[in-house]
Scaffold this motif. Structure first.
Motif, PDB file in Angstrom:
ATOM      1  N   SER A   1       0.828  -1.199   0.000  1.00  0.00           N
ATOM      2  CA  SER A   1       0.000   0.000   0.000  1.00  0.00           C
ATOM      3  C   SER A   1       0.868   1.257   0.000  1.00  0.00           C
ATOM      4  O   SER A   1       0.586   2.224  -0.718  1.00  0.00           O
ATOM      5  CB  SER A   1      -0.922  -0.004   1.215  1.00  0.00           C
ATOM      6  N   LEU A   2       1.921   1.242   0.804  1.00  0.00           N
ATOM      7  CA  LEU A   2       2.829   2.388   0.845  1.00  0.00           C
ATOM      8  C   LEU A   2       3.525   2.585  -0.493  1.00  0.00           C
ATOM      9  O   LEU A   2       3.684   3.718  -0.962  1.00  0.00           O
ATOM     10  CB  LEU A   2       3.866   2.188   1.948  1.00  0.00           C
ATOM     11  N   ALA A   3       3.934   1.487  -1.119  1.00  0.00           N
ATOM     12  CA  ALA A   3       4.607   1.576  -2.416  1.00  0.00           C
ATOM     13  C   ALA A   3       3.695   2.220  -3.446  1.00  0.00           C
ATOM     14  O   ALA A   3       4.121   3.098  -4.221  1.00  0.00           O
ATOM     15  CB  ALA A   3       5.036   0.184  -2.875  1.00  0.00           C
ATOM     16  N   ASP A   4       2.441   1.807  -3.445  1.00  0.00           N
ATOM     17  CA  ASP A   4       1.484   2.362  -4.400  1.00  0.00           C
ATOM     18  C   ASP A   4       1.246   3.846  -4.134  1.00  0.00           C
ATOM     19  O   ASP A   4       1.254   4.662  -5.063  1.00  0.00           O
ATOM     20  CB  ASP A   4       0.163   1.581  -4.302  1.00  0.00           C
ATOM     21  N   ALA A   5       1.053   4.210  -2.872  1.00  0.00           N
ATOM     22  CA  ALA A   5       0.760   5.603  -2.530  1.00  0.00           C
ATOM     23  C   ALA A   5       1.942   6.526  -2.792  1.00  0.00           C
ATOM     24  O   ALA A   5       1.763   7.697  -3.161  1.00  0.00           O
ATOM     25  CB  ALA A   5       0.338   5.703  -1.069  1.00  0.00           C
ATOM     26  N   ALA A   6       3.157   6.009  -2.610  1.00  0.00           N
ATOM     27  CA  ALA A   6       4.358   6.827  -2.789  1.00  0.00           C
ATOM     28  C   ALA A   6       4.949   6.708  -4.189  1.00  0.00           C
ATOM     29  O   ALA A   6       5.994   7.302  -4.473  1.00  0.00           O
ATOM     30  CB  ALA A   6       5.411   6.440  -1.754  1.00  0.00           C
ATOM     31  N   ASP A   7       4.285   5.941  -5.051  1.00  0.00           N
ATOM     32  CA  ASP A   7       4.745   5.745  -6.434  1.00  0.00           C
ATOM     33  C   ASP A   7       6.173   5.191  -6.456  1.00  0.00           C
ATOM     34  O   ASP A   7       7.051   5.709  -7.142  1.00  0.00           O
ATOM     35  CB  ASP A   7       4.663   7.062  -7.213  1.00  0.00           C
ATOM     36  N   LEU A   8       6.372   4.151  -5.679  1.00  0.00           N
ATOM     37  CA  LEU A   8       7.666   3.482  -5.589  1.00  0.00           C
ATOM     38  C   LEU A   8       7.494   1.996  -5.865  1.00  0.00           C
ATOM     39  O   LEU A   8       6.399   1.456  -5.722  1.00  0.00           O
ATOM     40  CB  LEU A   8       8.251   3.626  -4.181  1.00  0.00           C
ATOM     41  N   GLY A   9       8.574   1.324  -6.212  1.00  0.00           N
ATOM     42  CA  GLY A   9       8.550  -0.116  -6.294  1.00  0.00           C
ATOM     43  C   GLY A   9       8.512  -0.710  -4.893  1.00  0.00           C
ATOM     44  O   GLY A   9       8.940  -0.067  -3.925  1.00  0.00           O
ATOM     45  N   VAL A  10       8.026  -1.931  -4.780  1.00  0.00           N
ATOM     46  CA  VAL A  10       7.926  -2.569  -3.475  1.00  0.00           C
ATOM     47  C   VAL A  10       9.303  -2.765  -2.850  1.00  0.00           C
ATOM     48  O   VAL A  10       9.494  -2.538  -1.646  1.00  0.00           O
ATOM     49  CB  VAL A  10       7.189  -3.926  -3.587  1.00  0.00           C
ATOM     50  N   THR A  11      10.292  -3.144  -3.639  1.00  0.00           N
ATOM     51  CA  THR A  11      11.639  -3.349  -3.106  1.00  0.00           C
ATOM     52  C   THR A  11      12.227  -2.045  -2.582  1.00  0.00           C
ATOM     53  O   THR A  11      12.802  -1.998  -1.482  1.00  0.00           O
ATOM     54  CB  THR A  11      12.567  -3.941  -4.181  1.00  0.00           C
ATOM     55  N   SER A  12      12.090  -0.967  -3.354  1.00  0.00           N
ATOM     56  CA  SER A  12      12.596   0.337  -2.907  1.00  0.00           C
ATOM     57  C   SER A  12      11.893   0.781  -1.634  1.00  0.00           C
ATOM     58  O   SER A  12      12.523   1.303  -0.707  1.00  0.00           O
ATOM     59  CB  SER A  12      12.401   1.392  -4.005  1.00  0.00           C
ATOM     60  N   THR A  13      10.592   0.561  -1.588  1.00  0.00           N
ATOM     61  CA  THR A  13       9.829   0.930  -0.399  1.00  0.00           C
ATOM     62  C   THR A  13      10.319   0.151   0.814  1.00  0.00           C
ATOM     63  O   THR A  13      10.524   0.714   1.889  1.00  0.00           O
ATOM     64  CB  THR A  13       8.327   0.663  -0.625  1.00  0.00           C
TER      65      THR A  13
END
Length: 214
Positions: free
Chosen positions: A38-50
């Motif tokens: 959810s954080l990755a989607d909201a912050a427009d980041l990849g899951v690994t980077s998040t």
């Protein structure tokens, strides 16, 4: 072990804060617990980077985790972390002119009327307003102003019929640097509604220890 080690420990917090995306993740977590995805989607980041950013925040003691099945959920380590984030913003705004310039560009024209938290509380007590929470529904579910309706900004156009035509609408979102409420008020006024926004948002509401419903 000595003074240097002590300051190195303090510096861990600074390291956690020293990245724009990590600050954005803290801002999102100030709204409530969220999964990595959810954080990755909201912050427009990849899951690994998040995940990598969240690990830095965890090492700095700023966030904690819990596991549910295969998912990991993150939350702020305490209210003091939310207060720290608000303080960082305030110090930056006070001492860096570029903050206000950038905010003005991001927000657009200062063309929406605002009310203070106390004014909103008074109007809620008088039952003279309809309060809408224009954050994503997930954030609303994590905690919202009592009595507020969940109408995420991307659903507002389709739900105008749900709003009374004879009541002032008060929109609020995440905090003082969130544009969602500004955009909501503009959209409401364009459709003939009397609308204002809360001067800040849910972060400041929580820090003021005001009532929160879940």
């Amino acid at each position: 072990m000595g003074k240097s080690s002590l300051y190195e420990a303090f510096a861990q917090v600074g390291k956690g804060l020293a990245n724009a995306k990590r600050l954005e993740l803290l801002d999102l977590l100030a709204q409530g617990e969220r999964s990595v995805e959810s954080l990755a989607d909201a912050a427009d980041l990849g899951v690994t980077s998040t995940s990598n950013h969240l690990q830095v925040l965890k090492q700095a003691g700023l966030v904690t985790t819990r596991r549910q099945g295969t998912k990991i959920f993150y939350r702020l380590a305490g209210t003091d972390v939310a207060a720290l984030w608000a303080l960082v913003r305030g110090v930056a705004s006070e001492h860096l002119a570029e903050v206000d310039r950038t905010w003005t560009t991001y927000r657009g024209a200062e063309d929406t009327e605002q009310v203070t938290r106390q004014e909103l509380l008074n109007r809620i007590a008088e039952r003279s307003v309809t309060v809408i929470d224009v954050r994503p529904q997930e954030e609303y579910a994590a905690g919202h102003i009592p009595g507020a309706l969940s109408i995420p900004l991307d659903e507002l156009a389709d739900r105008l019929k749900d709003l009374p035509a004879d009541s002032t609408i008060v929109a609020y979102c995440r905090g003082a640097y969130c544009v969602l409420a500004h955009q909501a008020v503009r959209a409401l006024e364009a459709h003939g509604h009397r609308a204002v926004r809360l001067e800040d948002g849910m972060l400041e509401w929580r820090l003021a220890d005001l009532p929160v419903s879940a």
